[in-house]
Design an enzyme around this catalytic site. Sequence first.
Site, short mmCIF file in Angstrom:
data_model
loop_
_atom_site.label_atom_id
_atom_site.label_comp_id
_atom_site.label_asym_id
_atom_site.label_seq_id
_atom_site.Cartn_x
_atom_site.Cartn_y
_atom_site.Cartn_z
CE LYS A 166 6.85 11.83 2.82
NZ LYS A 166 6.85 10.39 2.92
CD GLU A 222 3.47 -4.31 4.09
OE1 GLU A 222 3.81 -4.65 2.93
OE2 GLU A 222 3.32 -3.12 4.41
NE ARG A 256 0.45 -5.47 -0.66
CZ ARG A 256 0.79 -4.40 -1.37
NH1 ARG A 256 2.03 -3.95 -1.32
NH2 ARG A 256 -0.09 -3.78 -2.10
C1 TPP Z 1 1.41 -2.23 1.66
C2 TPP Z 1 1.55 -0.93 2.41
N1 TPP Z 1 2.37 -0.86 3.48
C3 TPP Z 1 2.50 0.29 4.17
C4 TPP Z 1 1.83 1.41 3.78
C5 TPP Z 1 1.90 2.69 4.59
N2 TPP Z 1 2.53 3.76 3.81
C6 TPP Z 1 1.80 4.73 3.24
S1 TPP Z 1 2.73 5.81 2.40
C7 TPP Z 1 4.13 5.03 2.83
C8 TPP Z 1 5.45 5.57 2.38
C9 TPP Z 1 5.54 5.58 0.92
O1 TPP Z 1 6.75 6.14 0.55
P1 TPP Z 1 6.96 6.62 -0.93
O2 TPP Z 1 6.41 5.61 -1.86
O3 TPP Z 1 8.39 6.95 -1.10
O4 TPP Z 1 6.04 7.90 -1.04
P2 TPP Z 1 6.24 9.33 -0.35
O5 TPP Z 1 5.23 9.39 0.76
O6 TPP Z 1 7.63 9.45 0.15
O7 TPP Z 1 5.92 10.29 -1.41
C10 TPP Z 1 3.87 3.92 3.62
C11 TPP Z 1 4.88 3.02 4.19
C12 TPP Z 1 0.99 1.29 2.66
N3 TPP Z 1 0.27 2.33 2.22
N4 TPP Z 1 0.88 0.13 2.00
#
Ligand code: TPP
Length: 637
Positions: free
Chosen positions: A283, A368, A396
């Site tokens: 990242k 969630e 959700r």
């Molecule tokens: C249902 C939901 N909960 C929380 C989020 C907030 N959120 C956005 S990106 C993220 C992290 C995602 O991690 P990953 O899938 O590993 O992607 P990366 O950013 O590391 O590439 C979160 C928790 C979301 N978008 N949707």
Amino acid sequence: MIQKQLDKVNLPKDLKKLKYNELKKLSQEIRDIIIRVVSENGGHLSSNLGVVDLTIALHRVFDAPTDKIIWDVGHQCYTHKILTGRKDRIHTIRKKEGLVGFPDMHESEYDVLNTGHASTSLAFASGMALARDKNNENFHIIAVLGDGALTGGLALEALNHIGQVKQRLIIVLNDNKMSISPNVGGISKYLNYIASGRSYIRLKEIVQAILFSIPVIGKKMVKATRKLLTILRMMMVPGSFFNDLGVKYIGPIKGHKLKEMIEAFEDAKKYDFPILLHVVTSKGQGYKPAEENPSDYHSSSPFNITDGQFKKDDIRPSYSTVFGQTVLKLIRNDRKIIALTAAMPGGTGLDLVQAEFPGNFFDVGIAEQYMFTFAGGLALGGQKPIIAIYSTFMQRAIDQIIHDITLMKIPIVVGIDRSGLVGGDGPTHQGVFDIALLRPLPGIIIAAPKDENELQHMLYTATRLNAPVFIRYPKEPGIGIPFDTDFKELPPGKSEILRTGYDGIILAVGTLVYRALEAAERLEKEFDFHLTVINIRYIKPLDNDLILECFTKTRKSPSVPLNIITVEDGIIHGGFSTIVQELLLNHKINLYNLLVLGVTEESIPVSSREQLLAKYNLDTDGIFSKIKDHFKLLIID
Ligand SMILES: Cc1ncc(C[n+]2csc(CCOP(=O)(O)OP(=O)(O)O)c2C)c(N)n1
């Protein structure tokens, strides 16, 4: 002048003409653009830098838009947008009338879905793959999801079903060990284990130890067994979890080596059942501050490129920070309080609790639904859960809130962060539906503080009530008022009169109260129009007595309509204004002139919060002008 690689690329097909060294240069050019644009507009920097190479490799191998590339969450779509005909507009991303910061099917045929919430890609891909097969079509479907998104129940439910149905489908697991914060839980540990190849390394150590202990032939045999070890590696490392579910695991693959990825994706085309390619990325790759601190640059505000310093000039605390600080204070006096987040410790302010009371804090991952039912269990066991969640992600867990919490009247406290209009992220991240979704639920309390002091007092009050309490607050800085050092109770069902006037009444919710107050003052000065302003404080239960008393006092005569204005930071259908209308109906008040101010559209465009407030006439100017026009006010001499 040296021609840039990006000058040669407008659409994915152009990538097929580039040599590996040119693709490498292109990757650097795209990184530079992303860093520059996000430093100006804000945005999801570290996730996007992490997938530049992965996106180039995918678009080089597959033929979008015939092949469907589905981005989970979608926050990592900037390279995809640059490579799919939108490089000239990338500088407008997240701006009013600019590109959306997430895939948007109305923006481009290359964006398969509108996304924003995590863990949806596998379910969509699964359905689309089955439909494709039923239609006798023959394109590839590629779902790209992160290790964070894989912690979401929806993704795991999809894997469970995909393993059963066995559609032809390619899953690219982009594993960077991070959600927004470091990823949590057993799945994350499992991925780390297979990515590190520890089981193989251990085996290799054992085999070598045995061989070296055999005199003379030992060294030769080490060489001879290298081949065997490679085969064993293939057998040992692959993720048995995925294979056992029925999804073939391939990997780990180095996510910043274009050649390795391109070969792996080419190879992936040959399978006629579901496969998962485990791609390991980093990242923030290519920008040191983001590599060192990927969480801070996950959803970044504008910053200086040279030193990575954020350009924040507002020193007022955000409501999220006030929430986190208040939970911290409460835990200091009551260790039964447990703070909960679903993968958002930093965004919700609960990282403050995590640092001081790790035993009173749980990050459950992007889960969630689980978080609400888990909170129910904690409360049944005598603990006092406080959840902090963004309004949009709470959507959700509506069934868990109804079935597992409110029908049993289990006492939990919920901070609904980013309620109302949310700047930057566009339609998928708005927090405008919470009042309408929650208000019918039995026995709950819904509060909306007008400022940061009310937030802390409401939170304190909520922990002393034996009911599910939801407190909604927006993503904006607090008013900046002096902070009360002692908590005080703000009794549920009690509103506050902030000013009195006998030409009409404004009923205002949350932080819009101050804007309504300012508008009322201007209306009095400029139009001699005198309005009462009520800070509602508790949307449920509503302070019927106080509101009805104000109605009675304000009505000039039985034949003159009562002027009422409702102001809310949420969707008007089913929202606060409908509660007021029910009150009028129930008390047979028929003669009134009602102006409803709130959000009037379900799909809210990309803009800053202030621009959105202005669009829906919820800023001071908007409230002022709408009242002036609606009640046809004339300027006083
Ligand atoms: C249902 C939901 N909960 C929380 C989020 C907030 N959120 C956005 S990106 C993220 C992290 C995602 O991690 P990953 O899938 O590993 O992607 P990366 O950013 O590391 O590439 C979160 C928790 C979301 N978008 N949707």
